[in-house]
Scaffold this motif. Structure first.
Motif, PDB file in Angstrom:
ATOM      1  N   ASP A  93      17.964 -35.099 -22.129  1.00  0.00           N
ATOM      2  CA  ASP A  93      17.811 -33.757 -22.334  1.00  0.00           C
ATOM      3  C   ASP A  93      18.062 -32.827 -20.851  1.00  0.00           C
ATOM      4  O   ASP A  93      18.574 -31.626 -21.002  1.00  0.00           O
ATOM      5  N   TYR A  94      17.359 -33.281 -19.908  1.00  0.00           N
ATOM      6  CA  TYR A  94      17.858 -32.609 -18.578  1.00  0.00           C
ATOM      7  C   TYR A  94      19.092 -32.293 -18.279  1.00  0.00           C
ATOM      8  O   TYR A  94      19.710 -31.430 -17.575  1.00  0.00           O
ATOM      9  N   SER A  95      20.022 -33.433 -18.546  1.00  0.00           N
ATOM     10  CA  SER A  95      21.440 -33.520 -18.098  1.00  0.00           C
ATOM     11  C   SER A  95      22.228 -32.909 -19.251  1.00  0.00           C
ATOM     12  O   SER A  95      23.485 -33.223 -19.304  1.00  0.00           O
ATOM     13  N   LYS A  96      21.696 -32.390 -20.273  1.00  0.00           N
ATOM     14  CA  LYS A  96      22.550 -31.305 -21.298  1.00  0.00           C
ATOM     15  C   LYS A  96      23.900 -30.909 -20.948  1.00  0.00           C
ATOM     16  O   LYS A  96      24.905 -31.004 -21.878  1.00  0.00           O
ATOM     17  N   TYR A  97      23.844 -30.217 -19.941  1.00  0.00           N
ATOM     18  CA  TYR A  97      24.961 -29.619 -19.390  1.00  0.00           C
ATOM     19  C   TYR A  97      25.766 -30.272 -18.312  1.00  0.00           C
ATOM     20  O   TYR A  97      26.826 -29.710 -17.652  1.00  0.00           O
ATOM     21  N   ILE A  98      25.641 -31.588 -18.176  1.00  0.00           N
ATOM     22  CA  ILE A  98      26.221 -32.220 -17.215  1.00  0.00           C
ATOM     23  C   ILE A  98      27.370 -33.018 -17.973  1.00  0.00           C
ATOM     24  O   ILE A  98      26.898 -34.041 -18.859  1.00  0.00           O
ATOM     25  N   ASN A  99      28.740 -32.783 -17.662  1.00  0.00           N
ATOM     26  CA  ASN A  99      29.554 -33.591 -18.574  1.00  0.00           C
ATOM     27  C   ASN A  99      29.680 -35.148 -18.148  1.00  0.00           C
ATOM     28  O   ASN A  99      29.749 -35.180 -16.964  1.00  0.00           O
ATOM     29  N   LYS A 100      29.891 -35.954 -19.061  1.00  0.00           N
ATOM     30  CA  LYS A 100      30.148 -37.390 -19.131  1.00  0.00           C
ATOM     31  C   LYS A 100      29.105 -38.103 -18.044  1.00  0.00           C
ATOM     32  O   LYS A 100      29.315 -38.948 -17.484  1.00  0.00           O
ATOM     33  N   LEU A 101      27.906 -37.468 -18.124  1.00  0.00           N
ATOM     34  CA  LEU A 101      26.712 -38.434 -17.255  1.00  0.00           C
ATOM     35  C   LEU A 101      26.313 -39.144 -18.356  1.00  0.00           C
ATOM     36  O   LEU A 101      25.946 -39.035 -19.535  1.00  0.00           O
ATOM     37  N   SER A 102      26.002 -40.732 -18.026  1.00  0.00           N
ATOM     38  CA  SER A 102      25.459 -41.645 -19.186  1.00  0.00           C
ATOM     39  C   SER A 102      24.400 -42.286 -18.624  1.00  0.00           C
ATOM     40  O   SER A 102      24.264 -42.724 -17.444  1.00  0.00           O
ATOM     41  N   VAL A 103      23.369 -42.188 -19.475  1.00  0.00           N
ATOM     42  CA  VAL A 103      22.035 -42.985 -19.386  1.00  0.00           C
ATOM     43  C   VAL A 103      21.853 -44.057 -20.231  1.00  0.00           C
ATOM     44  O   VAL A 103      22.120 -44.034 -21.416  1.00  0.00           O
ATOM     45  N   LEU A 104      21.613 -45.236 -19.961  1.00  0.00           N
ATOM     46  CA  LEU A 104      21.241 -46.410 -20.722  1.00  0.00           C
ATOM     47  C   LEU A 104      19.911 -47.011 -20.406  1.00  0.00           C
ATOM     48  O   LEU A 104      19.308 -47.365 -19.566  1.00  0.00           O
ATOM     49  N   PRO A 105      19.213 -46.968 -21.674  1.00  0.00           N
ATOM     50  CA  PRO A 105      17.869 -47.658 -21.819  1.00  0.00           C
ATOM     51  C   PRO A 105      17.911 -48.874 -21.953  1.00  0.00           C
ATOM     52  O   PRO A 105      18.622 -49.470 -22.911  1.00  0.00           O
ATOM     53  N   VAL A 106      17.363 -49.848 -21.041  1.00  0.00           N
ATOM     54  CA  VAL A 106      17.420 -51.361 -21.269  1.00  0.00           C
ATOM     55  C   VAL A 106      16.105 -52.072 -21.572  1.00  0.00           C
ATOM     56  O   VAL A 106      15.198 -51.988 -20.565  1.00  0.00           O
ATOM     57  N   ALA A 128      14.891 -49.213 -17.421  1.00  0.00           N
ATOM     58  CA  ALA A 128      14.828 -50.740 -17.750  1.00  0.00           C
ATOM     59  C   ALA A 128      13.514 -51.174 -17.729  1.00  0.00           C
ATOM     60  O   ALA A 128      12.644 -50.557 -16.569  1.00  0.00           O
ATOM     61  N   THR A 129      13.087 -52.115 -18.618  1.00  0.00           N
ATOM     62  CA  THR A 129      12.068 -52.836 -18.267  1.00  0.00           C
ATOM     63  C   THR A 129      12.340 -54.126 -17.764  1.00  0.00           C
ATOM     64  O   THR A 129      13.457 -54.595 -17.790  1.00  0.00           O
ATOM     65  N   PRO A 130      11.291 -54.735 -16.732  1.00  0.00           N
ATOM     66  CA  PRO A 130      11.635 -55.691 -15.814  1.00  0.00           C
ATOM     67  C   PRO A 130      12.370 -56.944 -16.521  1.00  0.00           C
ATOM     68  O   PRO A 130      13.545 -57.527 -16.107  1.00  0.00           O
ATOM     69  N   GLY A 131      11.558 -57.289 -17.363  1.00  0.00           N
ATOM     70  CA  GLY A 131      12.306 -58.748 -18.177  1.00  0.00           C
ATOM     71  C   GLY A 131      13.470 -58.687 -18.826  1.00  0.00           C
ATOM     72  O   GLY A 131      14.609 -59.494 -18.364  1.00  0.00           O
ATOM     73  N   ARG A 132      13.987 -57.503 -19.510  1.00  0.00           N
ATOM     74  CA  ARG A 132      15.392 -57.378 -20.012  1.00  0.00           C
ATOM     75  C   ARG A 132      16.479 -57.265 -19.125  1.00  0.00           C
ATOM     76  O   ARG A 132      17.649 -57.961 -19.070  1.00  0.00           O
ATOM     77  N   LEU A 133      16.072 -56.535 -18.071  1.00  0.00           N
ATOM     78  CA  LEU A 133      17.112 -56.379 -16.792  1.00  0.00           C
ATOM     79  C   LEU A 133      17.332 -57.482 -15.981  1.00  0.00           C
ATOM     80  O   LEU A 133      18.513 -57.919 -15.969  1.00  0.00           O
ATOM     81  N   LEU A 134      16.456 -58.476 -15.928  1.00  0.00           N
ATOM     82  CA  LEU A 134      16.604 -59.716 -15.426  1.00  0.00           C
ATOM     83  C   LEU A 134      17.543 -60.655 -16.456  1.00  0.00           C
ATOM     84  O   LEU A 134      18.567 -61.479 -15.478  1.00  0.00           O
ATOM     85  N   ASP A 135      17.359 -60.406 -17.314  1.00  0.00           N
ATOM     86  CA  ASP A 135      18.053 -61.336 -18.331  1.00  0.00           C
ATOM     87  C   ASP A 135      19.601 -60.973 -18.355  1.00  0.00           C
ATOM     88  O   ASP A 135      20.612 -61.703 -18.292  1.00  0.00           O
ATOM     89  N   LEU A 136      19.692 -59.510 -18.140  1.00  0.00           N
ATOM     90  CA  LEU A 136      21.295 -59.105 -18.206  1.00  0.00           C
ATOM     91  C   LEU A 136      21.719 -59.505 -16.754  1.00  0.00           C
ATOM     92  O   LEU A 136      23.091 -59.502 -16.713  1.00  0.00           O
ATOM     93  N   MET A 137      20.974 -59.562 -15.846  1.00  0.00           N
ATOM     94  CA  MET A 137      21.313 -59.772 -14.322  1.00  0.00           C
ATOM     95  C   MET A 137      21.804 -61.000 -14.339  1.00  0.00           C
ATOM     96  O   MET A 137      22.824 -61.711 -13.858  1.00  0.00           O
ATOM     97  N   ASN A 138      20.885 -61.956 -14.930  1.00  0.00           N
ATOM     98  CA  ASN A 138      21.293 -63.556 -14.890  1.00  0.00           C
ATOM     99  C   ASN A 138      22.572 -63.936 -15.993  1.00  0.00           C
ATOM    100  O   ASN A 138      23.317 -64.725 -15.653  1.00  0.00           O
ATOM    101  N   ARG A 139      22.860 -62.972 -16.684  1.00  0.00           N
ATOM    102  CA  ARG A 139      24.323 -62.974 -17.678  1.00  0.00           C
ATOM    103  C   ARG A 139      25.222 -62.289 -16.777  1.00  0.00           C
ATOM    104  O   ARG A 139      26.539 -62.484 -17.279  1.00  0.00           O
ATOM    105  N   ARG A 140      25.293 -61.929 -15.395  1.00  0.00           N
ATOM    106  CA  ARG A 140      26.160 -61.185 -14.717  1.00  0.00           C
ATOM    107  C   ARG A 140      26.865 -59.978 -15.345  1.00  0.00           C
ATOM    108  O   ARG A 140      27.968 -59.714 -15.167  1.00  0.00           O
ATOM    109  N   VAL A 141      25.954 -59.174 -16.324  1.00  0.00           N
ATOM    110  CA  VAL A 141      26.663 -58.100 -16.733  1.00  0.00           C
ATOM    111  C   VAL A 141      26.128 -56.742 -16.161  1.00  0.00           C
ATOM    112  O   VAL A 141      26.457 -55.533 -16.338  1.00  0.00           O
ATOM    113  N   ALA A 142      24.794 -56.973 -15.460  1.00  0.00           N
ATOM    114  CA  ALA A 142      23.957 -55.688 -14.729  1.00  0.00           C
ATOM    115  C   ALA A 142      24.298 -56.051 -13.425  1.00  0.00           C
ATOM    116  O   ALA A 142      23.715 -56.842 -12.690  1.00  0.00           O
TER     117      ALA A 142
END
Length: 592
Positions: A93-106, A128-142
């Motif tokens: 909502d805050y970035s409504k007028y910022i073009n091409k800015l991407s926010v990802l909830p993990v 991110a919540t810590p558990g899911r972010l660690l999972d993605l880091m272990n998969r080498r995608v984060a």
């Protein structure tokens, strides 16, 4: 001129937040936003939930994001899925007028494949919540090697939920050259450890006093007998007709049972606890956020990180063990500068917890008396009259219908119509409170529920089976091996036996049974009532003590008839009995 401009916030962001109603910054925003925009280094901010923290860090990190670099530049860690989604939504909502800015909830509970796919395309801000972010880091995608800002939101909540090791593993993968902001409502030792290890000479910003709750919250407590807690809860809910709040319980089981009772009694309520599936949690939260629910009954763990606006009340059905947990619970109301009420329903043994909370959380409690029947009915009726006064009338839509309605009711005087409208709406409430007795207040100064002798000492145990004057000794088939304690016995008896409170005399705990005194006039109803219950999968049996039964054949015969009647009733009804020793919500069976 929007006052956020004076803090250095960019026009395109100001345009978005102005449309959201942000006109003047809150204290935490005034302190934090300039520091982050100036890259003033690491910051520890002590502020309560609901004080505008998301905008305090969100606006600066959005302004500092370089959208031409399609890699993660800000990492925001938070304790729960609900808060993760709320932060991501606010940033969008805050970035409504910022073009091409991407926010990802993990977060956990959602498709990890979808999150991997989005990460591979490139994002600028990861929430991110810590558990899911660690999972993605272990998969080498984060990959966190390009992170410039790290924000720990509700850090004390994350640590209390057991994320300490996960947070340390995540922070070890973040570049040394980055800014770190830690937001917390309280400052436990675990946070001091993290700040000492991962932060560099942090600047401390304190909004209010350290560990202090929101000053816009009024703290009230009621002291009642344990058996009356649910009745007190109902009266509190009735006393505030427009209540929109969270009721905190200590266990999952209690949470579900209280919610079920409220629903059965006609209240607009539902439960939120860890045994619900993620889909069920989402459904309950959607109803609550849309105000299709008035009361959300929740455990501490389930309610952590909930970000719901305009809550009027937080009710503590049982006080938490830690004072910090009380601060977090209460902080769910009075958000955004509004006022709120935090209500604790206590029994006598929770008085110590209350004093501890007063000391640690720096909040003052007001003792109140449970509203009586007359007061509640008056409050409900005046609230209904207020709604009638303020209702919006659509003249065009009802114009064609009104002549026939007028003809139908023309024989009634104005006073008669008002009386009938009120009766139609409130007959059930008025009838209930007409028959309901008042809840007995408990003297806070009373230290023990065990009776004392005339000399002021504790009475002796009943090892000799001899009752006091006017008392009768009963035998219960639960003892120490069932983890029974005197307080549970007193609560169990008064849950099973309806009506006037049963006064318990001396109590003698044995391994497999317990002897206890009651007034002779209460003995019959105690046995009749308690023998229709079960606890921990075991039938409750209460009968006269062995010595008294041996001298009274009528009692013995009565006991045999009584046991046969109970067994006959169990076989014929086939009802499922609930388990759980000392449970206030077991169903009383009808006898044949």
């Amino acid at each position: 001129m929007n006052k956020f401009e004076e803090l250095g916030v960019r026009p395109d962001i100001i345009k978005a937040i102005s449309e959201m109603g942000y006109a003047a910054p809150m204290p935490v925003q005034e302190e934090v936003i300039p520091l982050l925009l100036q890259n003033a280094g690491d910051i520890i901010a002590l502020a309560q939930t609901g004080t505008g923290k998301t905008a305090a860090y969100g606006l600066p990190v959005l302004q500092q994001t370089d959208t031409s670099i399609n890699r993660p530049q800000t990492l925001i860690l938070c304790p729960t899925r609900e808060l993760c989604l709320q932060i991501a939504s606010d940033l969008n909502d805050y970035s409504k007028y910022i073009n091409k800015l991407s926010v990802l909830p993990v977060y956990g509970g959602s498709s990890i494949e979808s999150q991997i796919k989005t990460l591979s395309k490139g994002v600028h801000i990861i929430v991110a919540t810590p558990g899911r972010l660690l999972d993605l880091m272990n998969r080498r995608v984060a990959n966190l090697s390009t992170i410039k800002n790290v924000i720990l939101d509700e850090a004390d909540e994350m640590l209390s939920m057991g994320f300490s090791e996960s947070i340390e593993n995540i922070l070890s993968e973040v570049p040394e050259e980055r800014n770190m902001l830690l937001f917390s409502a309280t400052m436990p030792r675990e946070i001091e450890k993290i700040t000492g290890q991962y932060m560099h000479s942090p600047r401390k910003v304190v909004i209010g006093k350290k560990n202090q709750g929101n000053e816009n919250i009024r703290h009230i407590y009621y002291t009642v007998h344990a058996k009356d807690k649910y009745l007190a809860l109902k009266r509190i809910a009735d006393y505030y007709p427009n209540i929109y709040g969270i009721i905190f319980c200590r266990t999952r089981r209690e949470t579900q049972e209280i919610a079920d009772q409220l629903i059965q009694d006609g209240y607009n309520a539902d439960a939120l606890h860890g045994e619900l599936t993620q889909a069920a949690r989402d459904y309950v939260m959607q109803k609550f956020r849309n105000r299709n629910l008035q009361l959300l009954v929740a455990t501490d763990v389930a309610a952590r990180g909930l970000d719901v606006n305009n809550l009027t009340h937080v009710i503590h059905y049982g006080l938490p063990d830690e004072a910090e947990a009380y601060t977090h619970r209460s902080g769910r109301t009075a958000r955004g500068g509004k006022t709120g009420i935090s209500i604790a329903i206590c029994h006598t043994k929770e008085k110590g917890k209350l004093h501890k909370i007063m000391d640690v959380a720096n909040c003052k409690f007001e003792k109140e008396t449970i509203p009586n029947s007359k007061t509640i009915c008056e409050k409900q009726l005046f609230n209904f009259a207020d709604k009638i006064e303020k209702v919006k009338v659509n003249e065009e839509e009802i114009a064609e219908l009104m002549p026939s309605i007028f003809r139908k009711l023309e024989w009634l005087e104005k006073e008669d119509i008002i009386k009938r409208i009120v009766s139609l709406e409130f007959n059930r409430l008025i009838d209930y409170y007409h028959d309901a007795g008042e809840i007995e207040e408990v003297d806070d100064r009373r230290r023990s529920t065990e009776p004392k002798t005339e000399r002021g000492g504790r009475r002796n145990k009943l090892s000799d089976d001899r009752p006091g004057d006017g008392m009768k000794v009963l035998k219960l088939n639960f003892g120490r091996k069932d983890t029974l304690i005197p307080a549970q016995l007193i609560e169990l008896v008064n849950h099973c036996v309806k009506g006037k409170r049963v006064e318990i005399g001396r109590i003698d705990l044995h391994d497999s049974f317990t002897l206890f005194e009651v007034n002779k006039g209460d003995a019959g109803r105690v046995m009749d009532s308690m023998n229709t219950f079960e606890a921990d999968g075991k039938t409750i049996v209460v009968k006269p003590s062995e010595r008294e039964r041996s001298g009274n054949s009528r009692n013995s015969n009565r006991d045999g008839r009584h046991k046969r009647a109970i067994e006959k009733n169990r076989k014929s009804t086939g009802e499922k009995r609930e388990k759980g020793f000392g449970d206030r919500n077991k169903k009383n069976r009808k006898r044949n």
